[in-house]
Design a protein around this motif. Sequence first.
Motif, PDB file in Angstrom:
ATOM      1  N   ILE A  88      -4.355   9.426 -31.019  1.00 50.93           N
ATOM      2  CA  ILE A  88      -4.655   8.534 -29.896  1.00 50.93           C
ATOM      3  C   ILE A  88      -3.418   7.703 -29.589  1.00 50.93           C
ATOM      4  O   ILE A  88      -2.754   7.216 -30.510  1.00 50.93           O
ATOM      5  N   LEU A  89      -3.098   7.523 -28.326  1.00 49.46           N
ATOM      6  CA  LEU A  89      -1.956   6.690 -27.945  1.00 49.46           C
ATOM      7  C   LEU A  89      -2.391   5.231 -27.819  1.00 49.46           C
ATOM      8  O   LEU A  89      -3.349   4.916 -27.113  1.00 49.46           O
ATOM      9  N   PHE A  90      -1.661   4.354 -28.498  1.00 56.32           N
ATOM     10  CA  PHE A  90      -1.952   2.929 -28.472  1.00 56.32           C
ATOM     11  C   PHE A  90      -0.807   2.165 -27.819  1.00 56.32           C
ATOM     12  O   PHE A  90       0.363   2.462 -28.061  1.00 56.32           O
ATOM     13  N   GLU A  91      -1.172   1.176 -27.018  1.00 53.11           N
ATOM     14  CA  GLU A  91      -0.158   0.282 -26.464  1.00 53.11           C
ATOM     15  C   GLU A  91       0.276  -0.697 -27.549  1.00 53.11           C
ATOM     16  O   GLU A  91      -0.564  -1.308 -28.225  1.00 53.11           O
ATOM     17  N   VAL A  92       1.579  -0.827 -27.724  1.00 55.93           N
ATOM     18  CA  VAL A  92       2.133  -1.763 -28.703  1.00 55.93           C
ATOM     19  C   VAL A  92       3.352  -2.443 -28.104  1.00 55.93           C
ATOM     20  O   VAL A  92       3.899  -1.998 -27.096  1.00 55.93           O
ATOM     21  N   GLY A  93       3.783  -3.514 -28.740  1.00 60.10           N
ATOM     22  CA  GLY A  93       4.974  -4.225 -28.298  1.00 60.10           C
ATOM     23  C   GLY A  93       5.271  -5.351 -29.251  1.00 60.10           C
ATOM     24  O   GLY A  93       4.546  -5.560 -30.241  1.00 60.10           O
ATOM     25  N   PRO A  94       6.342  -6.086 -29.022  1.00 61.62           N
ATOM     26  CA  PRO A  94       6.688  -7.199 -29.905  1.00 61.62           C
ATOM     27  C   PRO A  94       5.498  -8.137 -30.119  1.00 61.62           C
ATOM     28  O   PRO A  94       4.792  -8.476 -29.176  1.00 61.62           O
ATOM     29  N   GLY A  95       5.286  -8.498 -31.372  1.00 64.01           N
ATOM     30  CA  GLY A  95       4.170  -9.382 -31.692  1.00 64.01           C
ATOM     31  C   GLY A  95       2.988  -8.676 -32.310  1.00 64.01           C
ATOM     32  O   GLY A  95       2.046  -9.328 -32.760  1.00 64.01           O
ATOM     33  N   VAL A  96       3.044  -7.338 -32.383  1.00 70.62           N
ATOM     34  CA  VAL A  96       1.939  -6.602 -33.012  1.00 70.62           C
ATOM     35  C   VAL A  96       2.521  -5.537 -33.936  1.00 70.62           C
ATOM     36  O   VAL A  96       3.547  -4.917 -33.631  1.00 70.62           O
ATOM     37  N   LEU A  97       1.879  -5.364 -35.089  1.00 72.34           N
ATOM     38  CA  LEU A  97       2.326  -4.363 -36.057  1.00 72.34           C
ATOM     39  C   LEU A  97       2.187  -2.962 -35.471  1.00 72.34           C
ATOM     40  O   LEU A  97       1.198  -2.641 -34.817  1.00 72.34           O
ATOM     41  N   ILE A  98       3.181  -2.132 -35.712  1.00 74.13           N
ATOM     42  CA  ILE A  98       3.152  -0.747 -35.255  1.00 74.13           C
ATOM     43  C   ILE A  98       2.304   0.083 -36.228  1.00 74.13           C
ATOM     44  O   ILE A  98       2.561   0.080 -37.435  1.00 74.13           O
ATOM     45  N   PRO A  99       1.287   0.786 -35.755  1.00 71.23           N
ATOM     46  CA  PRO A  99       0.464   1.613 -36.657  1.00 71.23           C
ATOM     47  C   PRO A  99       1.302   2.705 -37.321  1.00 71.23           C
ATOM     48  O   PRO A  99       2.161   3.314 -36.680  1.00 71.23           O
ATOM     49  N   ARG A 100       1.053   2.933 -38.617  1.00 71.95           N
ATOM     50  CA  ARG A 100       1.768   3.960 -39.370  1.00 71.95           C
ATOM     51  C   ARG A 100       0.847   5.128 -39.699  1.00 71.95           C
ATOM     52  O   ARG A 100      -0.360   4.936 -39.879  1.00 71.95           O
ATOM     53  N   PRO A 101       1.414   6.336 -39.834  1.00 71.50           N
ATOM     54  CA  PRO A 101       0.595   7.503 -40.207  1.00 71.50           C
ATOM     55  C   PRO A 101      -0.172   7.311 -41.505  1.00 71.50           C
ATOM     56  O   PRO A 101      -1.308   7.782 -41.631  1.00 71.50           O
ATOM     57  N   ALA A 102       0.428   6.622 -42.486  1.00 71.39           N
ATOM     58  CA  ALA A 102      -0.241   6.447 -43.782  1.00 71.39           C
ATOM     59  C   ALA A 102      -1.570   5.722 -43.648  1.00 71.39           C
ATOM     60  O   ALA A 102      -2.496   5.938 -44.442  1.00 71.39           O
ATOM     61  N   THR A 103      -1.683   4.878 -42.628  1.00 70.73           N
ATOM     62  CA  THR A 103      -2.902   4.083 -42.441  1.00 70.73           C
ATOM     63  C   THR A 103      -4.072   4.939 -41.970  1.00 70.73           C
ATOM     64  O   THR A 103      -5.236   4.517 -42.050  1.00 70.73           O
TER      65      THR A 103
END
Length: 299
Positions: A88-103
Amino acid sequence: MSETTNSKSIGMSLKEAAERLAAVSETSRLDAELLMQKILGLERHELICRQNECLSPDKEAAFEELVLRRIKHEPIAYIRGLKEFWGILFEVGPGVLIPRPATELLVELALAAAAKMTGELHIADLGTGSGAISVAIASELKNRNRNFKIEALDWSDEALRFAQKNVDRYGLRDFINLGKSNWFEALENSKSCFDIIVSNPPYIAEDDESVMPDLAYEPRQALFSGPEGLDAIRELLFKVPEYLKEGGAFFCEFGATQKELIENFIKNNEFLSSNFVCSFYKDLSNFDRALKLEFKQLV
């Protein structure tokens, strides 16, 4: 000569960018392709088919600007404004943790637990960040026609702003309730209510010298947690029994070298060691990565 004649091909621009990015990224070619996709608005297969086309001067300049940002270690996800997680594509940007594959392991474990439970599911996602875990779980449970509600909580207003975008992006407002909370703070009236509680808390030690330069761009409070990296995890383990239903389970991500410290913490806590069983799970790289805390079965 015309501007077109002087312009580089897409393929040559990608090759040169990948060579420059190799000093800062182990995935330099992929990084270059993702940046070019952003500039041209193409999918990867389209980009591959157009390698011999020339870049216009304005596109070439825009691509160079993104490459320079990446050379300074700015994460690709922030430059693109997007990160894939659980397909799934998630919107991210400064101020939020970037999702990692391990999670994604947390999602797998939570869904496996949910499959063994009946009736409406009550789930809490503590430190939801971009909402990646909640959206992934909700998407799967919705497809399985399960009745459920997720409380997705975070202390960061900026993280919650991105989480709301992602919840709305996939039409999940009826299933995910976002709220501002320092861990369990907003759940004081929901004790013994949750079938599943999941969390990807900060777990990097404050003085960890092995931290990658890219992490300097991400919110510190989502990454670091005390001298051993375990302050948040210990707090969660201490409080989570109050909020789980009998038969419920808590899933939590942790660092690859922290299993023994967590085992000792549980062993030395009389209430946890007497009433709960803790299991550990490895990620796809074979590192210890997640724990499951559940009530001991009465004999």
